[in-house]
Design an enzyme around this catalytic site. Structure first.
Site, PDB file in Angstrom:
ATOM      1  N   GLU A   1      -3.770   2.709 -10.456  1.00  0.00           N
ATOM      2  CA  GLU A   1      -3.147   1.391 -10.437  1.00  0.00           C
ATOM      3  C   GLU A   1      -2.591   0.998 -11.806  1.00  0.00           C
ATOM      4  O   GLU A   1      -1.542   0.361 -11.906  1.00  0.00           O
ATOM      5  CB  GLU A   1      -4.161   0.345  -9.953  1.00  0.00           C
ATOM      6  CG  GLU A   1      -4.657   0.581  -8.531  1.00  0.00           C
ATOM      7  CD  GLU A   1      -3.536   0.658  -7.504  1.00  0.00           C
ATOM      8  OE1 GLU A   1      -2.431   0.150  -7.777  1.00  0.00           O
ATOM      9  OE2 GLU A   1      -3.755   1.225  -6.418  1.00  0.00           O
TER      10      GLU A   1
ATOM     11  N   GLU B   1       4.782   0.654  -5.906  1.00  0.00           N
ATOM     12  CA  GLU B   1       4.371   1.528  -4.801  1.00  0.00           C
ATOM     13  C   GLU B   1       5.099   2.866  -4.844  1.00  0.00           C
ATOM     14  O   GLU B   1       4.502   3.916  -4.556  1.00  0.00           O
ATOM     15  CB  GLU B   1       4.604   0.827  -3.460  1.00  0.00           C
ATOM     16  CG  GLU B   1       3.892  -0.500  -3.306  1.00  0.00           C
ATOM     17  CD  GLU B   1       2.408  -0.437  -3.629  1.00  0.00           C
ATOM     18  OE1 GLU B   1       1.756   0.571  -3.284  1.00  0.00           O
ATOM     19  OE2 GLU B   1       1.896  -1.387  -4.255  1.00  0.00           O
TER      20      GLU B   1
ATOM     21  N   MET C   1       0.839  -1.198   0.000  1.00  0.00           N
ATOM     22  CA  MET C   1       0.000   0.000   0.000  1.00  0.00           C
ATOM     23  C   MET C   1       0.871   1.243   0.000  1.00  0.00           C
ATOM     24  O   MET C   1       1.794   1.371   0.792  1.00  0.00           O
ATOM     25  CB  MET C   1      -0.924   0.011   1.233  1.00  0.00           C
ATOM     26  CG  MET C   1      -1.809   1.235   1.319  1.00  0.00           C
ATOM     27  SD  MET C   1      -2.945   1.346  -0.086  1.00  0.00           S
ATOM     28  CE  MET C   1      -3.172   3.130  -0.161  1.00  0.00           C
TER      29      MET C   1
END
Length: 844
Positions: A324, A302, A267
């Site tokens: 994404e 990330e 994340m």
């Protein structure tokens, strides 16, 4: 009053947050002051909160009445306010939950055998409200001033660097972190636990070399020796991204945290990125190329978000796909520079094929779609967002040229930094750069809209008509379709070795050729998001002596397209087997990966003597290639050559059923330390394993030295050949010994077991309520994805019936796709079983 969108009458601009966890009790105390602008006269302030016990609320220093609605996840404060500014002060208590969302518990066992607890966070998409009351929507950007009150022996990390620590009551410490840039609530990170940090790696900032970025990895004690590779990737990516974007890293430091329990892969919390341990910690000497590539992919993914997602953020959750997709594109681009020997863009072909598989179904979806409630976006975290979205960006980049695309991205980030955007903003900023360059105008927005707002993808046909190449397009589907959807298709065509770019924006297009005998490669380079159907003349030219001259991706695409023609009913499975035998002299990994995907699929279509005949064909294809490479690694060979050897060893021993290869795999487990051979041997032994082998693998899962080794042996437990062994693996998955983040994926592998998948499905079916209660919500549909491999008519009926009564609401569209693919595979079996069996028996 939209039940899913907060009013814009009150807008936060700063949070001053203090949290005090009690790790033993799994609770926390909290206090937050939210400074906000009042845009109009209001009688209520509405913000988000759930699973919090709110004790007191003050607005402008006055105590106010409030109500908390669990159903709408809203805290409503009664306060009459005029336009201006105010502060909202809230005191509350919360729970460190076990569902891996919000502020939650993660546990590990230390060197002395004692369980230790970490309080860690996962706020995306709408779980920050479980940690503290907030305006929990992405366009409510604000500055966060965070303090964590902790026991002195613990480590605390958050988005900013630590700037102050002071004594707190009860012998605790108040650790305060630097204010963040304006950011969305879903990027907040708060972590407290008995953790260790590496010494920082200093990465130069492009705007201020005197004050470098401090890069660290945070990990549980005893795993510092597994951090070097992750730090190396991270330092490279931070440097490369600053150069690529033309913008400095947007915050002061970068901590990367390896967590024992984490529902997602990782994340992108600003400056405080969280990961599963196996995606950040590794021993390169004991890891396969794919294990290291996965690590590098996720780290670079990330870090790409620090700019694209954190610095510039979507306005609402319908735009999460672009976050994404772009990070997927950038991870491959960055890794391709970091390790060019890995041929990362060739490997990306396999990922694009995974998107094709879903996008060939009638139940596919558009890449972007309207999102009313935040839960609607849960279905966006799939291959159509990551792999299709990343493929579309690669296609655009290659059509515009990488440099023009890069400039467009930099222009977009500079124009919208610290702000929120819609998808069209990116296309418009890129188009501005394209048109400023003085070249031919390119309709970037209309081109990309044809792919983003229309489902599926085209099959581009190619045929010779005199001195012209005639291109056509029709939507590709596994079933019959009369869909007349047209895409704006950038097509790279190689004509007699010269590349030409054309835009196929209608049903057909004529491209002039130098001669009717010209050699033609459509989708040259293989970066277009479409399949190609050549006429017999063009196909024969490709498959002749010039086959070896095609790029790796072009050859991969030939095999991949052929297998999907089988699935679609346009090519016989027996013809596919003969077709791939023509690639026997190929020595590129990606091509063999495509061959093995197809042959595994063919293997699901027959049993008994025909399957044994197919195994002999596979062994005859694989054995010479493996003999050419040799069973022993050569000094100085590339990672991909070693990986190809491992693929061929596994194929010969398992798909080929070669008993000599199976025995050599047993020997390798005791004599070799080369990771690719060890990994291949592990699966080969499991596929033919005894109960003694099972016990050994179970023990090695429990005592593994690295996260990768643990997963390798864990997944091997699903490959064993007897029902009793698979039953043990299922029981292990549900016992609590396997972490809840991993157990659904182990059950997935059990359902995929060729011999006992139906039994595994029945067990998952019986434990459905238990699995839904234990496992993270986002893993449930992944757990049952492999039911698409179960094609016996009675099992198909059972699966389809079960899910008509047991929906997976958080992944409804993905479930529809799994069920349709099962029906597609069942139709393939019905169509091919008899004729493939006859063809194999005739050859045998």
């Amino acid at each position: 009053m939209n039940p899913y969108r907060l009013p814009r009458s009150v807008v936060p601009h700063r949070y001053t947050l203090a949290l005090e966890p009690d790790l033993a009790a799994a609770t926390f105390l909290g206090h937050v002051i939210i400074d906000a602008n009042i845009n109009e006269t209001v009688e209520q302030i509405v913000l988000n909160a759930i699973e919090l016990d709110v004790h007191e609320v003050k607005v402008g220093g006055d105590v106010c009445e409030f109500s908390l609605d669990e159903a709408t996840e809203r805290l409503t404060i009664n306060a009459v306010l005029e336009a201006g500014t105010t502060s909202i002060e809230i005191t509350f208590v919360g729970v460190l939950n076990d569902k891996l969302r919000g502020w939650y518990r993660s546990t590990f066992v230390d060197a002395d055998g004692n369980q230790q607890v970490i309080a860690t966070s996962q706020m995306q998409a709408t779980d920050c409200r479980r940690a503290f009351p907030c305006f929990d929507e992405p366009d409510f950007k604000a500055v966060f001033d965070i303090t964590l009150i902790i026991e002195p022996h613990l480590l605390a990390v958050s988005n900013g660097p630590e700037v102050e620590r002071a004594p707190a009551p009860n012998g605790k410490l108040a650790v305060r972190f630097a204010e963040t840039m304006p950011m969305s609530t879903y990027l907040v990170a708060v972590v407290v636990g008995p953790l260790e940090a590496t010494e920082p790696v200093l990465v130069p900032r492009v705007d201020d070399p005197e004050h470098p970025i401090e890069l660290r990895i945070i990990h549980v004690p005893g795993k510092g020796h597994l951090t070097a590779f992750g730090l190396d990737v991270g330092a490279f990516a931070l440097t490369w991204y600053q150069q690529y974007y033309g913008i400095a890293y947007p915050t002061e430091k970068c901590d990367m945290l390896a967590l024992p329990d984490f529902a997602a892969g990782a994340m992108e919390n600003l400056g405080c990125i969280t990961y599963r341990e196996n995606l950040l910690l590794a021993d390169p000497a004991a890891s396969t190329q794919m294990e290291l590539q996965n690590l590098a992919d996720v780290i670079t993914h990330e870090l790409a978000h620090m700019w694209f997602g954190d610095l510039v953020t979507m306005k609402w959750w319908n735009g999460i796909w672009l976050n994404e997709a772009f990070a997927t594109f950038m991870e491959v681009a960055c890794c391709d520079v970091y390790r060019p020997d890995w041929q990362r863009w060739a490997a990306f072909s396999l990922e694009r094929s995974a998107a094709f598989e879903v996008d060939s179904l009638t139940s596919t979806r558009t890449v972007e779609f309207p999102v009313e409630k935040p839960a609607d976006c849960d279905g966006m975290f799939d291959v159509l967002t990551y792999q299709k979205g990343g493929s579309l960006l690669r296609m655009l980049e290659q059509y515009l040229t990488p440099e023009v695309f890069r400039q467009g991205v930099g222009h977009y980030l500079s124009a919208h930094e610290y702000g929120n955007t819609e998808t069209s903003d990116l296309w418009d900023r890129i188009e501005e750069v394209v048109n400023e360059g003085g070249g031919p105008a390119t309709p970037v927005r209309s081109l990309m809209d044809s792919w983003i707002w229309q489902a599926g993808y085209p099959l581009v046909s190619a045929r010779i008509d005199g001195a012209h190449l005639v291109l056509g397009q029709q939507r590709f589907a596994y079933g019959d379709t009369d869909d007349d959807t047209l895409f704006v298709v950038p097509v790279h065509v190689l004509i007699d070795g010269v590349e030409v770019k054309v835009l196929l924006d209608g049903a057909s297009l004529h491209v002039p050729l130098a001669s009717p005998d010209s050699s033609v490669v459509v989708n040259a380079g293989g970066h277009g998001y479409f399949r190609v159907a050549y006429d017999a003349t063009l196909r024969s030219r490709l498959l002749g002596p010039g086959l070896a001259d095609l790029t790796v991706i072009d050859r991969y695409n030939l095999v991949d397209d052929a297998w999907n023609e089988v699935v679609a009913g346009r090519l016989a499975a027996a013809e596919f087997v003969t077709f791939v035998e023509g690639f026997a002299n190929d020595r590129d990994l990606a091509v063999w990966q495509a061959i093995m995907i197809g042959l595994r699929g063919v293997g699901r279509l027959v049993d008994g003597a025909p399957y044994a005949a197919l195994q002999q064909r596979i062994a005859a294809l694989v054995r010479p290639a493996l003999n050419d490479l040799g069973w022993t690694p050569a000094e100085g060979e590339t990672d991909l050559r070693a990986k190809l050897r491992g693929l061929l060893v596994g194929a010969l021993a398992v798909l080929g059923g070669d008993t000599d290869a199976q025995q050599r795999c047993r020997d390798l487990m005791s004599t070799s330390t080369e990771p690719e051979l060890v990994a291949a041997a592990t699966n080969a032994i499991a596929a033919n394993g005894t109960d003694a082998d099972y016990e050994q693998f179970l023990q090695q899962f429990r005592t593994a030295a690295t996260p990768q080794e643990q997963l390798r042996f864990m997944y091997a437990l699903a490959e064993f050949p007897t029902r009793e062994q698979i039953e043990r693996t299922i029981q292990l998955s549900l016992s609590g010994e396997v972490r809840t983040q991993n157990a659904p994926f182990l059950l997935n592998r059990c359902i995929a077991n060729r011999w006992h998948g139906e039994y595994a499905w029945q067990q998952v079916r019986q434990h459905w309520a238990e699995a839904n209660d234990k496992f993270p919500n986002n893993t449930i549909v992944r757990m049952i994805d492999t039911v698409k491999l179960l094609t016996a008519p009675a099992v198909v009926a059972d699966v389809q019936s079960f899910f008509s009564e047991h929906p997976i609401p958080q992944a409804a569209k993905t479930l529809d796709q799994v069920l349709e693919r099962q029906r597609t595979n069942a139709a393939l079996l019905a169509r091919e079983n008899e004729r493939l069996s006859s063809a194999l028996s005739a050859r045998g």
